[in-house]
Design a protein around this motif. Sequence first.
Motif, PDB file in Angstrom:
ATOM      1  N   GLY A 125      -0.753   6.225  14.951  1.00 53.67           N
ATOM      2  CA  GLY A 125       0.032   5.029  14.663  1.00 53.67           C
ATOM      3  C   GLY A 125      -0.138   3.955  15.726  1.00 53.67           C
ATOM      4  N   ARG A 159      -1.713   0.319   3.362  1.00 58.85           N
ATOM      5  CA  ARG A 159      -1.228   1.103   4.509  1.00 58.85           C
ATOM      6  C   ARG A 159       0.283   1.046   4.645  1.00 58.85           C
ATOM      7  N   MET A 162      -9.008   4.831   0.453  1.00 60.08           N
ATOM      8  CA  MET A 162      -8.433   3.608   1.015  1.00 60.08           C
ATOM      9  C   MET A 162      -9.370   2.428   0.827  1.00 60.08           C
ATOM     10  N   GLY A 209      -6.980   7.881  15.342  1.00 61.27           N
ATOM     11  CA  GLY A 209      -6.891   6.873  14.292  1.00 61.27           C
ATOM     12  C   GLY A 209      -6.977   5.475  14.872  1.00 61.27           C
TER      13      GLY A 209
HETATM   14  S1  SF4 Z   1      -5.432   4.670  11.461  1.00 63.52           S
HETATM   15 FE1  SF4 Z   1      -5.366   4.203   9.277  1.00 63.52          FE
HETATM   16  S2  SF4 Z   1      -4.621   6.097   8.346  1.00 63.52           S
HETATM   17 FE2  SF4 Z   1      -4.141   6.236  10.535  1.00 63.52          FE
HETATM   18  S3  SF4 Z   1      -2.062   5.413  10.706  1.00 63.52           S
HETATM   19 FE3  SF4 Z   1      -3.468   3.698  11.029  1.00 63.52          FE
HETATM   20  S4  SF4 Z   1      -3.655   2.755   9.020  1.00 63.52           S
HETATM   21 FE4  SF4 Z   1      -2.839   4.800   8.697  1.00 63.52          FE
END
Ligand code: SF4
Lengths: 170, 502
Positions: free
Chosen positions: A93, B204, B290, A120
Amino acid sequence: MRRILLESLVNAPLTENAPSPDDAALAELAADVANTAMRRLGRSLAIRQVDAGSCNGCELEIHALNNPFYDLERFGLHFVASPRHADVLLVTGPITKNMREALIRTWDATPGPKWAIAAGDCAVSGGLFATSYACTPAHETIPISLHIPGCPPTPTALLRGLLALLAQAL
Amino acid sequence: MDILAPLLAEGCAAAAHAPWPRAEIGTEIWQRVTLHLAAGELDLLGLWGEADRMHMAVSAPESREIAVFTLACPDGRFPSVGLSHPPAIRLERTIQDLFGLIPDGAEDARHWLDHGAWGVGTPLGTPGPAPEHAYAFLPVTGENLHEIPVGPVHAGIIEPGHFRFTADGETIIRLEQRLGYVHKGTEGLMIGAPLDHAARLAGRVSGDATVAYASGFARAAEAALGIAPPPRAVHLRAVMAELERIANHIGDFGAICNDASFALMLAHCSVLRERVLRAAHLAFGHRLMMDRVVPGGLTQDITAEGLAAIASLIPAFRARLDQLAGLYDSMASLQERTVTTGFVKHDYVRRFATGGHVGRASGRNFDSRKWPGYAPYDATPFDVPLRTDGDVNARVWIRIEEIRQSLGILGHLLATLPPGPCRTTLPAPTTPVEGMALTESFRGDVLIWLRIAPDLTIERCHARDPSWFQWPLLETCVYGNIIADFPLCNKSFNCSYSGTDL
Ligand code: SF4
């Protein structure tokens, strides 16, 4: 039930060969974790996942690490329920400001030696949320030892990153 | 008898709002709409703000009408809807936090998304100072009661939120949720964003429902711009949406059983889930699919190998699911945990217009693929599973049945896939245009409302997750259950934190 159990005995396992540790991740780690403290942990790492504002996509792929195809535990890597039992925080996140304090407290509650992984694009760089009034950079919140990009990172990418960390531990 | 038509007639119709009408109204009609909601004649679809006005989307299920009502708020206030219609309470607290519009008469003036950490107050209205961090939980008094605070960081790999339990011994007397921890400022980031960038943000809002969100965003934008995407794209969006539904339902089925310590089911279900994601990756180049759905169609066509992979997955998946469902049905020790646990009252799902498996397990027959309905589901045969027993077990069976329906839908879609292109270009409007869409995610109906400027940027976009009308019922369904059964109740809902924290 018996039939399903029997099938599992007869059929070949689904588990796949391990991917090679990510070279870039290895290089990144070399500077950070090449210390003797890691040796004390042996070939095992306890991971505490912390969602610091994820869209929940990253969590889905982290969950997948536990399925029989990836079978994370065969590497001595396992998820734990408390930061008190953890060696590694796996952070996802864009670090929402509302989660900042909880993340810092979780980091503080983790006994050393410890590492934090940003998993991520969101945790790595803020992703699409980098400019939001509600988010703050991960590296300004806790020290990050390893970045695993992807949106979300695939289980294979996650595994590569984690194996790179483990490789440094040996 | 029409309820909304006469109310709309008394307002001033917005020029460019599709596919349903929107009217600018005064406080008197706003209050009449609220009374209809409180009387159970209307369902609340959404309630959102802009800097100087409020919007409320409602549906009349019997007369099959949908409309949006807009109230100008020159003095920064509006008559509270939540005062007489509780489903609006959290939405109003959100609007107050983001836009600074005050719901007049509201009983709960506490902040919701704003935890005092942003360094700014009412960021989407007139920015002001950040509020105090303190939060007062509702008081509970009585003998022998103790409080159990849980979260925001939970024990498992799940999203963060705070649950404040009050228990008498092992029995839950009350649960109060405090959410907002994953507020990312998504709606703020959308303002002024080009359409394709905003579509990525929409995908998202809740990652597990990314296809549903991206499709909802695309459909709302296409409605606003007055265009239709190519038939092949419409079909393939539904293929993705059903793959997403199957993957989530099977994953949750395993996870619910795992929360009752039946780990074997989780292992088998996670294999099935992985097979779906691999087929999705082969077909569309991304495991969660996505950023594949965009306004105007899709970024890419389905691959031939992907098509074959999905086609061969369907029968294998169905056979395995039948086995696992039979196993669930035969395990008395498992059912001992799920039957009668976490009962959701029928009256509540009606009042909250609760969608998805939570509503359908407690007798509310609503699926936005059927009504208001959208392509290609209007030409696709399928049933909407319905139960009335409302417990964890009922929600498990609704999910199993929905997977079976989705497998049937997939088969039909693949057999009738139209040829042709997957994307069409977007015309630039001469004046701002508005659109809205209801799209069925695995969790229930997602509402997307947006206004597009002539330069194809977003002036305002609102996304309402189905969880808004499910989270409050999770608070109610745990009364009298033991603490140890909370994870089962929670997982059987699987509400989205990110979807409601925005
Ligand atoms: S990297 Fe992509 S999948 Fe992971 S929390 Fe962020 S938006 Fe969501």
